[in-house]
Design a protein around this motif. Sequence first.
Motif, PDB file in Angstrom:
ATOM      1  N   LEU A  70       0.820  -1.198   0.000  1.00 46.21           N
ATOM      2  CA  LEU A  70       0.000   0.000   0.000  1.00 46.21           C
ATOM      3  C   LEU A  70       0.858   1.253   0.000  1.00 46.21           C
ATOM      4  CD1 LEU A  70      -2.727  -1.076   2.581  1.00 46.21           C
ATOM      5  CD2 LEU A  70      -2.825  -1.189   0.094  1.00 46.21           C
ATOM      6  N   ILE A  71       1.940   1.234   0.765  1.00 48.68           N
ATOM      7  CA  ILE A  71       2.844   2.381   0.804  1.00 48.68           C
ATOM      8  C   ILE A  71       3.487   2.591  -0.573  1.00 48.68           C
ATOM      9  CG2 ILE A  71       5.052   3.189   1.743  1.00 48.68           C
ATOM     10  CD1 ILE A  71       4.162   1.976   4.437  1.00 48.68           C
ATOM     11  N   ALA A  72       3.874   1.503  -1.223  1.00 46.38           N
ATOM     12  CA  ALA A  72       4.469   1.614  -2.555  1.00 46.38           C
ATOM     13  C   ALA A  72       3.472   2.227  -3.536  1.00 46.38           C
ATOM     14  CB  ALA A  72       4.928   0.246  -3.038  1.00 46.38           C
ATOM     15  N   GLU A  73       2.211   1.805  -3.471  1.00 49.17           N
ATOM     16  CA  GLU A  73       1.179   2.375  -4.332  1.00 49.17           C
ATOM     17  C   GLU A  73       0.993   3.861  -4.031  1.00 49.17           C
ATOM     18  OE1 GLU A  73      -0.819   1.157  -6.704  1.00 49.17           O
ATOM     19  OE2 GLU A  73      -0.135  -0.914  -6.718  1.00 49.17           O
ATOM     20  N   PHE A  74       0.964   4.198  -2.748  1.00 46.37           N
ATOM     21  CA  PHE A  74       0.753   5.583  -2.348  1.00 46.37           C
ATOM     22  C   PHE A  74       1.886   6.475  -2.829  1.00 46.37           C
ATOM     23  CE2 PHE A  74       1.259   9.051   0.689  1.00 46.37           C
ATOM     24  CZ  PHE A  74      -0.018   9.585   0.733  1.00 46.37           C
ATOM     25  N   ARG A  75       3.125   5.988  -2.713  1.00 44.64           N
ATOM     26  CA  ARG A  75       4.279   6.822  -3.071  1.00 44.64           C
ATOM     27  C   ARG A  75       4.371   7.060  -4.571  1.00 44.64           C
ATOM     28  NH1 ARG A  75       9.203   6.205  -2.502  1.00 44.64           N
ATOM     29  NH2 ARG A  75       9.586   8.380  -1.961  1.00 44.64           N
ATOM     30  N   PHE A  76       3.697   6.248  -5.369  1.00 47.11           N
ATOM     31  CA  PHE A  76       3.634   6.541  -6.788  1.00 47.11           C
ATOM     32  C   PHE A  76       2.964   7.891  -7.023  1.00 47.11           C
ATOM     33  CE2 PHE A  76       1.163   6.373 -10.757  1.00 47.11           C
ATOM     34  CZ  PHE A  76       2.205   6.287 -11.665  1.00 47.11           C
ATOM     35  N   TYR A  77       1.955   8.217  -6.204  1.00 46.91           N
ATOM     36  CA  TYR A  77       1.224   9.468  -6.343  1.00 46.91           C
ATOM     37  C   TYR A  77       1.810  10.587  -5.479  1.00 46.91           C
ATOM     38  CZ  TYR A  77      -2.199   6.415  -8.533  1.00 46.91           C
ATOM     39  OH  TYR A  77      -2.817   5.508  -9.351  1.00 46.91           O
ATOM     40  N   ALA A  78       2.535  10.225  -4.438  1.00 45.23           N
ATOM     41  CA  ALA A  78       3.098  11.229  -3.529  1.00 45.23           C
ATOM     42  C   ALA A  78       4.521  10.829  -3.151  1.00 45.23           C
ATOM     43  CB  ALA A  78       2.222  11.358  -2.279  1.00 45.23           C
ATOM     44  N   PRO A  79       5.470  10.913  -4.100  1.00 41.63           N
ATOM     45  CA  PRO A  79       6.833  10.431  -3.843  1.00 41.63           C
ATOM     46  C   PRO A  79       7.593  11.244  -2.805  1.00 41.63           C
ATOM     47  CG  PRO A  79       6.719  11.554  -5.961  1.00 41.63           C
ATOM     48  CD  PRO A  79       5.312  11.412  -5.487  1.00 41.63           C
ATOM     49  N   HIS A  80       7.089  12.439  -2.456  1.00 39.72           N
ATOM     50  CA  HIS A  80       7.773  13.252  -1.450  1.00 39.72           C
ATOM     51  C   HIS A  80       7.501  12.752  -0.035  1.00 39.72           C
ATOM     52  CE1 HIS A  80       3.737  14.847  -1.928  1.00 39.72           C
ATOM     53  NE2 HIS A  80       3.831  15.455  -0.771  1.00 39.72           N
ATOM     54  N   ILE A  81       6.515  11.861   0.134  1.00 36.00           N
ATOM     55  CA  ILE A  81       6.240  11.275   1.445  1.00 36.00           C
ATOM     56  C   ILE A  81       7.133  10.052   1.619  1.00 36.00           C
ATOM     57  CG2 ILE A  81       4.503  10.310   2.967  1.00 36.00           C
ATOM     58  CD1 ILE A  81       4.088  13.267   2.272  1.00 36.00           C
ATOM     59  N   THR A  82       8.025  10.111   2.594  1.00 40.03           N
ATOM     60  CA  THR A  82       9.055   9.075   2.728  1.00 40.03           C
ATOM     61  C   THR A  82       9.039   8.353   4.070  1.00 40.03           C
ATOM     62  OG1 THR A  82      10.618  10.787   3.462  1.00 40.03           O
ATOM     63  CG2 THR A  82      10.606  10.243   1.112  1.00 40.03           C
ATOM     64  N   THR A  83       8.258   8.831   5.035  1.00 39.03           N
ATOM     65  CA  THR A  83       8.226   8.219   6.369  1.00 39.03           C
ATOM     66  C   THR A  83       6.782   7.904   6.740  1.00 39.03           C
ATOM     67  OG1 THR A  83      10.163   9.518   7.009  1.00 39.03           O
ATOM     68  CG2 THR A  83       8.918   8.478   8.778  1.00 39.03           C
ATOM     69  N   PHE A  84       6.551   6.657   7.183  1.00 39.33           N
ATOM     70  CA  PHE A  84       5.194   6.189   7.453  1.00 39.33           C
ATOM     71  C   PHE A  84       5.111   5.577   8.851  1.00 39.33           C
ATOM     72  CE2 PHE A  84       5.778   6.305   2.943  1.00 39.33           C
ATOM     73  CZ  PHE A  84       4.561   6.730   2.441  1.00 39.33           C
ATOM     74  N   TYR A  85       4.030   5.912   9.568  1.00 38.44           N
ATOM     75  CA  TYR A  85       3.782   5.406  10.915  1.00 38.44           C
ATOM     76  C   TYR A  85       2.415   4.713  10.946  1.00 38.44           C
ATOM     77  CZ  TYR A  85       7.391   8.881  12.002  1.00 38.44           C
ATOM     78  OH  TYR A  85       8.540   9.630  12.014  1.00 38.44           O
ATOM     79  N   ASP A  86       2.253   3.792  11.909  1.00 32.72           N
ATOM     80  CA  ASP A  86       0.935   3.199  12.095  1.00 32.72           C
ATOM     81  C   ASP A  86       0.104   4.089  13.017  1.00 32.72           C
ATOM     82  OD1 ASP A  86       1.730   2.704  14.719  1.00 32.72           O
ATOM     83  OD2 ASP A  86       1.978   0.535  14.429  1.00 32.72           O
ATOM     84  N   ALA A  87      -1.111   3.637  13.323  1.00 27.12           N
ATOM     85  CA  ALA A  87      -2.029   4.456  14.112  1.00 27.12           C
ATOM     86  C   ALA A  87      -1.519   4.711  15.520  1.00 27.12           C
ATOM     87  CB  ALA A  87      -3.396   3.779  14.164  1.00 27.12           C
ATOM     88  N   GLU A  88      -0.587   3.856  16.012  1.00 27.09           N
ATOM     89  CA  GLU A  88      -0.023   4.031  17.359  1.00 27.09           C
ATOM     90  C   GLU A  88       1.289   4.806  17.322  1.00 27.09           C
ATOM     91  OE1 GLU A  88      -1.333   0.918  16.421  1.00 27.09           O
ATOM     92  OE2 GLU A  88      -3.141   1.639  17.440  1.00 27.09           O
ATOM     93  N   GLY A  89       1.673   5.300  16.180  1.00 25.52           N
ATOM     94  CA  GLY A  89       2.896   6.096  16.076  1.00 25.52           C
ATOM     95  C   GLY A  89       4.155   5.279  15.875  1.00 25.52           C
ATOM     96  N   ARG A  90       4.025   3.983  15.635  1.00 26.28           N
ATOM     97  CA  ARG A  90       5.206   3.139  15.387  1.00 26.28           C
ATOM     98  C   ARG A  90       5.659   3.286  13.937  1.00 26.28           C
ATOM     99  NH1 ARG A  90       1.998  -0.684  18.680  1.00 26.28           N
ATOM    100  NH2 ARG A  90       1.048  -1.322  16.698  1.00 26.28           N
ATOM    101  N   LEU A  91       6.959   3.323  13.757  1.00 26.43           N
ATOM    102  CA  LEU A  91       7.511   3.472  12.415  1.00 26.43           C
ATOM    103  C   LEU A  91       7.255   2.222  11.589  1.00 26.43           C
ATOM    104  CD1 LEU A  91       9.254   5.250  10.485  1.00 26.43           C
ATOM    105  CD2 LEU A  91      11.258   4.023  11.374  1.00 26.43           C
ATOM    106  N   LEU A  92       6.645   2.388  10.422  1.00 27.85           N
ATOM    107  CA  LEU A  92       6.411   1.279   9.498  1.00 27.85           C
ATOM    108  C   LEU A  92       7.475   1.215   8.408  1.00 27.85           C
ATOM    109  CD1 LEU A  92       2.555   1.582   8.928  1.00 27.85           C
ATOM    110  CD2 LEU A  92       3.733  -0.158  10.282  1.00 27.85           C
TER     111      LEU A  92
END
Length: 226
Positions: A70-92
């Motif tokens: 899902l992150i790979a799909e998302f970054r196709f549209y928003a490549p400037h977003i490089t850091t992802f967290y889950d709902a509890e703030g843990r780094l994904l």
Amino acid sequence: MTLFSFDKNEEISTHAAGDDAFVTCLDGVGSITIDGQPHILHEGEPCEIEIVSEFEANVRGKDAAACPQLIAEFRFYAPHITTFYDAEGRLLEERPRVQLLTIPMEAVQPSQFLVDRDKLAAVGTFIHEPQDVILQVLPHNGRYIVLDGHTRLYYAVQKGWTTVRGIVETSDDYIFGLVNEAHTRGIFTPSDMTILPHVDYETQWYGSATRSSRIKRRNKFELLRR
């Protein structure tokens, strides 16, 4: 209730709902943009990716195993977003930050020469300042060819903004054919593009066999880039 079925890389035009709407995915994976926010849909539990800063996003959903895809799909549209967290703030997932360029409007060369009026109206609901316009660009001969984001680009023109932001990406030679055609139509700057109603845009943009071939090559390239 309305059901849609799509082939890989297929898109539909902007739709509007007069009241609350519920969207779910029965099979496969897809991206839907609501109020300017891309959302990744996949079979089963819904998943939402919310941009929370210039380079960060939160991922909400129970299917943690699906997050990398899902992150790979998302970054196709928003490549400037490089850091992802889950709902509890843990780094994904964390990738190297990308450089965001500030580009003068006169240094921007469109590779598209028509703008869909319906899409332009939709863009106006979530673009509020020049910093919101982030394009994928290719440096060439001292200027920047726009690879993606022409509707956002033209909205910036309408607002009278003098700069946009860009992320440098690569492309193959198809893009130069589109730029050459733009030049033959007198399109050298973003303000030279023409606004059309959606039906006319679809007919004229995809109507040329030569251009359709180039666009198909672009779609294939974008798929490989994912």
